[in-house]
Design an enzyme around this catalytic site. Sequence first.
Site, PDB file in Angstrom:
ATOM      1  N   GLN A 128       1.583  -6.493  -3.409  1.00 20.68           N
ATOM      2  CA  GLN A 128       2.403  -6.427  -2.221  1.00 20.68           C
ATOM      3  C   GLN A 128       3.655  -5.744  -2.244  1.00 20.68           C
ATOM      4  OE1 GLN A 128       0.729  -9.659  -3.851  1.00 20.68           O
ATOM      5  NE2 GLN A 128      -1.080  -8.335  -2.971  1.00 20.68           N
ATOM      6  N   LYS A 139       1.800   2.241  -5.240  1.00 14.22           N
ATOM      7  CA  LYS A 139       2.155   1.513  -6.184  1.00 14.22           C
ATOM      8  C   LYS A 139       1.253   1.885  -7.584  1.00 14.22           C
ATOM      9  CE  LYS A 139       2.187  -2.559  -4.264  1.00 14.22           C
ATOM     10  NZ  LYS A 139       2.104  -2.143  -2.977  1.00 14.22           N
ATOM     11  N   GLY A 155      -4.827  -4.107  -3.827  1.00 12.85           N
ATOM     12  CA  GLY A 155      -5.733  -2.938  -4.038  1.00 12.85           C
ATOM     13  C   GLY A 155      -4.599  -1.854  -4.299  1.00 12.85           C
ATOM     14  N   HIS A 156      -4.930  -1.480  -5.655  1.00 18.24           N
ATOM     15  CA  HIS A 156      -3.908  -0.432  -6.062  1.00 18.24           C
ATOM     16  C   HIS A 156      -4.901   0.884  -6.549  1.00 18.24           C
ATOM     17  CE1 HIS A 156      -0.330  -3.255  -7.166  1.00 18.24           C
ATOM     18  NE2 HIS A 156      -0.927  -3.181  -5.995  1.00 18.24           N
ATOM     19  N   ASP A 214       0.808  -1.171  -0.006  1.00 16.66           N
ATOM     20  CA  ASP A 214       0.104  -0.118  -0.053  1.00 16.66           C
ATOM     21  C   ASP A 214       1.161   1.164  -0.021  1.00 16.66           C
ATOM     22  OD1 ASP A 214      -2.268  -1.806   0.221  1.00 16.66           O
ATOM     23  OD2 ASP A 214      -2.125  -1.817   2.264  1.00 16.66           O
TER      24      ASP A 214
HETATM   25  P1  GDP Z   1      -0.866   0.436  -3.576  1.00 14.67           P
HETATM   26  O1  GDP Z   1      -1.435  -0.932  -3.056  1.00 14.67           O
HETATM   27  O2  GDP Z   1       0.726   0.252  -3.166  1.00 14.67           O
HETATM   28  O3  GDP Z   1      -1.057   0.543  -4.811  1.00 14.67           O
HETATM   29  O4  GDP Z   1      -1.477   1.632  -2.456  1.00 14.67           O
HETATM   30  P2  GDP Z   1      -2.951   1.746  -1.994  1.00 14.67           P
HETATM   31  O5  GDP Z   1      -3.602   2.314  -3.277  1.00 14.67           O
HETATM   32  O6  GDP Z   1      -3.341   0.499  -1.516  1.00 14.67           O
HETATM   33  O7  GDP Z   1      -2.808   2.602  -0.689  1.00 14.67           O
HETATM   34  C1  GDP Z   1      -2.183   4.017  -1.056  1.00 14.67           C
HETATM   35  C2  GDP Z   1      -3.290   5.067  -0.700  1.00 14.67           C
HETATM   36  O8  GDP Z   1      -2.561   6.220  -0.527  1.00 14.67           O
HETATM   37  C3  GDP Z   1      -4.480   5.161  -1.716  1.00 14.67           C
HETATM   38  O9  GDP Z   1      -5.396   5.760  -1.082  1.00 14.67           O
HETATM   39  C4  GDP Z   1      -3.889   6.330  -2.471  1.00 14.67           C
HETATM   40  O10 GDP Z   1      -4.782   7.077  -3.189  1.00 14.67           O
HETATM   41  C5  GDP Z   1      -3.006   7.062  -1.509  1.00 14.67           C
HETATM   42  N1  GDP Z   1      -1.766   7.904  -2.085  1.00 14.67           N
HETATM   43  C6  GDP Z   1      -0.931   7.474  -2.700  1.00 14.67           C
HETATM   44  N2  GDP Z   1      -0.167   8.561  -2.767  1.00 14.67           N
HETATM   45  C7  GDP Z   1      -0.351   9.662  -2.082  1.00 14.67           C
HETATM   46  C8  GDP Z   1       0.281  10.736  -1.610  1.00 14.67           C
HETATM   47  O11 GDP Z   1       1.621  10.825  -1.988  1.00 14.67           O
HETATM   48  N3  GDP Z   1      -0.376  11.207  -0.439  1.00 14.67           N
HETATM   49  C9  GDP Z   1      -1.630  10.840  -0.245  1.00 14.67           C
HETATM   50  N4  GDP Z   1      -2.097  11.562   1.035  1.00 14.67           N
HETATM   51  N5  GDP Z   1      -1.973   9.906  -0.506  1.00 14.67           N
HETATM   52  C10 GDP Z   1      -1.524   9.049  -1.262  1.00 14.67           C
HETATM   53  P1  IMO Z   2      -0.935  -4.296  -2.394  1.00 15.62           P
HETATM   54  O1  IMO Z   2      -0.370  -4.773  -3.529  1.00 15.62           O
HETATM   55  C1  IMO Z   2      -1.142  -4.820   2.094  1.00 15.62           C
HETATM   56  C2  IMO Z   2      -0.894  -9.081   3.544  1.00 15.62           C
HETATM   57  C3  IMO Z   2      -2.357  -9.559   4.155  1.00 15.62           C
HETATM   58  C4  IMO Z   2      -1.925 -10.342   5.090  1.00 15.62           C
HETATM   59  C5  IMO Z   2      -0.606 -11.012   4.367  1.00 15.62           C
HETATM   60  C6  IMO Z   2      -0.940 -12.348   3.663  1.00 15.62           C
HETATM   61  O2  IMO Z   2      -2.258  -3.396  -2.269  1.00 15.62           O
HETATM   62  O3  IMO Z   2       0.099  -3.521  -1.563  1.00 15.62           O
HETATM   63  P2  IMO Z   2      -2.676 -12.745   1.426  1.00 15.62           P
HETATM   64  O4  IMO Z   2      -4.025 -12.649   1.404  1.00 15.62           O
HETATM   65  O5  IMO Z   2      -1.670 -12.416   0.452  1.00 15.62           O
HETATM   66  O6  IMO Z   2      -2.405 -14.205   1.745  1.00 15.62           O
HETATM   67  O7  IMO Z   2      -2.330 -12.189   3.128  1.00 15.62           O
HETATM   68  O8  IMO Z   2      -0.331 -10.079   3.206  1.00 15.62           O
HETATM   69  N1  IMO Z   2      -1.283  -8.220   2.126  1.00 15.62           N
HETATM   70  C7  IMO Z   2      -1.417  -7.047   1.750  1.00 15.62           C
HETATM   71  N2  IMO Z   2      -0.965  -5.854   2.668  1.00 15.62           N
HETATM   72  N3  IMO Z   2      -1.159  -4.675   0.660  1.00 15.62           N
HETATM   73  C8  IMO Z   2      -1.515  -5.811  -0.102  1.00 15.62           C
HETATM   74  O9  IMO Z   2      -1.299  -5.471  -1.534  1.00 15.62           O
HETATM   75  C9  IMO Z   2      -1.377  -6.945   0.464  1.00 15.62           C
HETATM   76  N4  IMO Z   2      -1.714  -8.127  -0.086  1.00 15.62           N
HETATM   77  C10 IMO Z   2      -1.840  -9.021   1.240  1.00 15.62           C
HETATM   78  O10 IMO Z   2      -2.815  -8.354   4.900  1.00 15.62           O
HETATM   79  O11 IMO Z   2      -1.144  -9.905   6.222  1.00 15.62           O
HETATM   80 MG    MG Z   3      -2.711  -1.601  -1.823  1.00 16.70          MG
END
Ligand code: GDP
Ligand code: IMO
Ligand code: MG
Length: 427
Positions: A224, A16, A40-41, A13
């Site tokens: 991840q 990415k 979840g991207h 998270d």
């Molecule tokens: P990913 O899994 O690496 O793609 O990241 P996620 O989308 O799960 O989580 C990142 C969260 O931070 C999302 O809600 C983005 O919209 C938000 N986000 C990304 N970059 C920034 C930033 O520079 N500042 C803030 N405030 N939010 C950000």
């Molecule tokens: P993105 O791509 C954050 C964590 C789960 C759990 C462990 C194993 O959005 O960064 P799984 O369902 O993969 O067997 O769970 O990995 N996990 C993540 N945490 N971001 C993710 O994906 C994750 N995908 C899995 O919370 O601790």
């Molecule tokens: Mg994510």
Amino acid sequence: MPATILIGAQWGDEGKGKLTDLLAKEMEVVVRYQGGHNAGHTVVVDSERFALQLLPSGVLYPHITPVIGNGVVVDPKVLIEEMDALEARGVDCSRLVISGSAHLIMPYHQELDALTERYLGKNRLGTTKRGIGPAYADKAARVGLRVQDLLDPKIFRQKLDVVLKEKNLILAKVYNRLGLSAADIAGAYLDQYAPRLAPQIGDSVGLVHEALARGAGVLLEGAQATFLDLDHGTYPFVTSSNPVAGGACTGAGIGPRHISRVIGIAKAYMTRVGAGPFPTEVAGEEGDALVARGHEWGTNTGRRRRTGWFDAVMVRHAVRLNSLDELVITKLDVLDTFEKLKVCVAYEAGGKRYEQLPWHQSVLYEAVPVYEELPGWRCETTRVQHEDDLPGPARKYLGFLAEQSGAPISYVGVGPERAQVVALNVR
Ligand code: GDP
Ligand code: IMO
Ligand code: MG
């Protein structure tokens, strides 16, 4: 143009999705190389939010060919729902290519994931319960069904019959559950999902190599992150695939010589979802502030993320494991209100100082972070567009992260929107 890899340098998270979207401007192909819909991207375009699970985040651009690589595990129902939802919002998904060698997540995988977690009780991993672990386990045990099997009903049914016999025994005898019906599963997978996905299934490896030969930009989008990696993460609190750079080569079907740039992405602090060690975790008011300001609830599962200070020991290790050329730091704006910021530069445990990640994980549980404290900037950074406009203490903070992590910082995120990113040259 050789390939670029984008990898999470923490526990996921990091942003990415947003960075993939940014880099996709100069690419032609974006490949997801591992994981599944545990990811979840998020991409935010003009206040419109897209939360992608299986589709590569480059899908939003019409010039991108999105690819689901052989290293991914695919729940076809979820993929179809995701495509339908995007199509309904005007995003064309017809260019998607799914590797025939990617494995299928089956209904018993999801059920076993949830049952195993329940059985583990307080020792549970906190998985996303999407069936990821059981699907990769079957891949390794060589009883998995692959995406290409959707196109060969005879093989699909044969494999399903064999594997379901064992799964149903486990469901009944170990978990006291009703078995699943092979006819029902085959009905859904072969009659509903296969016709819909058939036009997208193909030779992803060939496609990527043709793009590379043409000199087209290929981006490998990790899901991840480094410390959720099956080999290098905080095992067993990890996912069941290899997000690290080596996994990108395996999961996309290219050799390391094709990789010219490896980008690590990290938040300006740390978060993690689910169980496992977290040396710099902060509770109380500061933790609550990070959750509230950073909206630290899972994109996918809605769970509250655990939060902590930036851990340079871990990111330093991520630089090594992935040969990171550069770092992108996101969510700097979340720190805008803090008076003081801490960065962990080493651990202390058992009378010893650790500047590199201890190889024995037990040390992580007793590690006391050695913090350097830096002043906050206490002003809003969300509108900053240029490096020179960042407040002095923010530039110092970023400089310190780069120095401590051992990689230059090329971008910093100052908000969730596509445009809220600042190009940097911080070494
Ligand atoms: P990913 O899994 O690496 O793609 O990241 P996620 O989308 O799960 O989580 C990142 C969260 O931070 C999302 O809600 C983005 O919209 C938000 N986000 C990304 N970059 C920034 C930033 O520079 N500042 C803030 N405030 N939010 C950000
Ligand atoms: P993105 O791509 C954050 C964590 C789960 C759990 C462990 C194993 O959005 O960064 P799984 O369902 O993969 O067997 O769970 O990995 N996990 C993540 N945490 N971001 C993710 O994906 C994750 N995908 C899995 O919370 O601790
Ligand atoms: Mg994510």
